[in-house]
Write a protein that holds these residues in place. Structure first.
Motif, mmCIF file in Angstrom:
data_model
loop_
_atom_site.group_PDB
_atom_site.id
_atom_site.type_symbol
_atom_site.label_atom_id
_atom_site.label_comp_id
_atom_site.label_asym_id
_atom_site.label_seq_id
_atom_site.Cartn_x
_atom_site.Cartn_y
_atom_site.Cartn_z
ATOM 1 N N TYR A 282 0.840 -1.208 0.000
ATOM 2 C CA TYR A 282 0.000 0.000 0.000
ATOM 3 C C TYR A 282 0.875 1.258 0.000
ATOM 4 N N LEU A 283 1.931 1.227 0.767
ATOM 5 C CA LEU A 283 2.846 2.348 0.843
ATOM 6 C C LEU A 283 3.491 2.616 -0.513
ATOM 7 N N ILE A 284 3.940 1.566 -1.172
ATOM 8 C CA ILE A 284 4.555 1.696 -2.494
ATOM 9 C C ILE A 284 3.555 2.290 -3.483
ATOM 10 N N GLN A 285 2.344 1.783 -3.465
ATOM 11 C CA GLN A 285 1.308 2.295 -4.370
ATOM 12 C C GLN A 285 1.019 3.774 -4.101
ATOM 13 N N SER A 286 1.092 4.178 -2.849
ATOM 14 C CA SER A 286 0.792 5.571 -2.490
ATOM 15 C C SER A 286 1.910 6.538 -2.869
ATOM 16 N N LEU A 287 3.154 6.121 -2.707
ATOM 17 C CA LEU A 287 4.278 7.021 -2.930
ATOM 18 C C LEU A 287 4.699 7.124 -4.389
ATOM 19 N N CYS A 288 4.397 6.108 -5.166
ATOM 20 C CA CYS A 288 4.882 6.059 -6.547
ATOM 21 C C CYS A 288 3.825 6.582 -7.516
ATOM 22 N N SER A 289 4.305 7.260 -8.555
ATOM 23 C CA SER A 289 3.376 7.758 -9.569
ATOM 24 C C SER A 289 2.954 6.644 -10.522
ATOM 25 N N GLN A 290 3.794 5.638 -10.697
ATOM 26 C CA GLN A 290 3.469 4.461 -11.507
ATOM 27 C C GLN A 290 4.112 3.240 -10.876
ATOM 28 N N VAL A 291 3.398 2.118 -10.944
ATOM 29 C CA VAL A 291 3.914 0.836 -10.457
ATOM 30 C C VAL A 291 3.506 -0.218 -11.460
ATOM 31 N N SER A 292 4.455 -1.036 -11.888
ATOM 32 C CA SER A 292 4.110 -2.158 -12.759
ATOM 33 C C SER A 292 4.969 -3.357 -12.395
ATOM 34 N N VAL A 293 4.412 -4.533 -12.633
ATOM 35 C CA VAL A 293 5.097 -5.788 -12.353
ATOM 36 C C VAL A 293 5.186 -6.556 -13.658
ATOM 37 N N VAL A 294 6.389 -6.966 -14.008
ATOM 38 C CA VAL A 294 6.620 -7.717 -15.233
ATOM 39 C C VAL A 294 7.169 -9.082 -14.830
ATOM 40 N N THR A 295 6.379 -10.129 -15.071
ATOM 41 C CA THR A 295 6.859 -11.474 -14.760
ATOM 42 C C THR A 295 7.716 -11.976 -15.910
ATOM 43 N N GLN A 296 8.721 -12.761 -15.561
ATOM 44 C CA GLN A 296 9.676 -13.300 -16.514
ATOM 45 C C GLN A 296 9.945 -14.757 -16.156
ATOM 46 N N PRO A 297 10.562 -15.509 -17.044
ATOM 47 C CA PRO A 297 10.855 -16.909 -16.724
ATOM 48 C C PRO A 297 11.743 -17.085 -15.492
ATOM 49 N N ASP A 298 12.595 -16.097 -15.202
ATOM 50 C CA ASP A 298 13.505 -16.221 -14.063
ATOM 51 C C ASP A 298 13.063 -15.397 -12.855
ATOM 52 N N GLY A 299 11.821 -14.940 -12.827
ATOM 53 C CA GLY A 299 11.331 -14.167 -11.685
ATOM 54 C C GLY A 299 10.427 -13.038 -12.127
ATOM 55 N N LYS A 300 10.637 -11.872 -11.539
ATOM 56 C CA LYS A 300 9.829 -10.702 -11.899
ATOM 57 C C LYS A 300 10.639 -9.441 -11.721
ATOM 58 N N GLU A 301 10.179 -8.402 -12.387
ATOM 59 C CA GLU A 301 10.703 -7.058 -12.185
ATOM 60 C C GLU A 301 9.570 -6.178 -11.716
ATOM 61 N N ILE A 302 9.838 -5.404 -10.695
ATOM 62 C CA ILE A 302 8.884 -4.402 -10.245
ATOM 63 C C ILE A 302 9.462 -3.050 -10.635
ATOM 64 N N HIS A 303 8.715 -2.318 -11.447
ATOM 65 C CA HIS A 303 9.115 -0.993 -11.915
ATOM 66 C C HIS A 303 8.276 0.035 -11.178
ATOM 67 N N VAL A 304 8.947 0.994 -10.571
ATOM 68 C CA VAL A 304 8.228 2.078 -9.908
ATOM 69 C C VAL A 304 8.855 3.407 -10.324
ATOM 70 N N PHE A 305 8.012 4.405 -10.410
ATOM 71 C CA PHE A 305 8.445 5.763 -10.747
ATOM 72 C C PHE A 305 8.040 6.673 -9.594
ATOM 73 N N LEU A 306 9.020 7.418 -9.114
ATOM 74 C CA LEU A 306 8.769 8.342 -8.011
ATOM 75 C C LEU A 306 9.127 9.752 -8.446
ATOM 76 N N PRO A 307 8.431 10.736 -7.926
ATOM 77 C CA PRO A 307 8.780 12.122 -8.236
ATOM 78 C C PRO A 307 10.138 12.488 -7.655
ATOM 79 N N TRP A 308 10.784 13.418 -8.297
ATOM 80 C CA TRP A 308 12.047 13.941 -7.824
ATOM 81 C C TRP A 308 12.013 15.449 -7.928
#
Length: 123
Positions: A97-123
């Motif tokens: 919930y905290l990640i969803q609140s602080l980030c402007s975008q959140v996406s999860v990309v599953t892959q054969p060897d695991g996953k990547e979580i991409h987040v974008f935060l303001p600077w």
């Protein structure tokens, strides 16, 4: 940055991120004083989850974007994160919930060897 996936790696990832942000702030100061702390908190949450829920190594990638910071955490679990009920007795349930609140975008990309979580935060 690559880590073995041990508990102390969460602290090391946070310290490495702090150095990245200090370097970034020298060339592009944050637009609000809380932005560095928000990035550090999100990296700590994502890497702690990687250690807790994904066996083995994880990787953290950081880059500056036009108006923020892009954080990618790759771990060995192909299971996407899901919100859990909040547990007042210290059992967690707040991180996603905290990640969803602080980030402007959140996406999860599953892959054969695991996953990547991409987040974008303001600077």
């Amino acid at each position: 940055m690559r880590y073995r996936g041990e508990l102390h790696d969460v602290t090391q990832a946070r310290l490495d991120t702090e150095r990245f942000l200090e370097d970034l702030a020298r060339v592009a100061p944050p637009s609000a004083p809380e932005h560095p702390d928000d990035v550090l908190l999100v990296v700590a949450e994502l890497t702690a989850n990687a250690v807790q829920y994904a066996p083995g190594p994880f990787e953290v990638r950081l880059r500056r974007t036009f108006d923020g910071v892009h954080v990618v955490v790759h771990d060995t679990s192909g299971t996407p994160p899901a919100p859990r009920p909040f547990n007042r007795d210290g059992g967690g349930g707040v991180g996603w919930y905290l990640i969803q609140s602080l980030c402007s975008q959140v996406s999860v990309v599953t892959q054969p060897d695991g996953k990547e979580i991409h987040v974008f935060l303001p600077w």
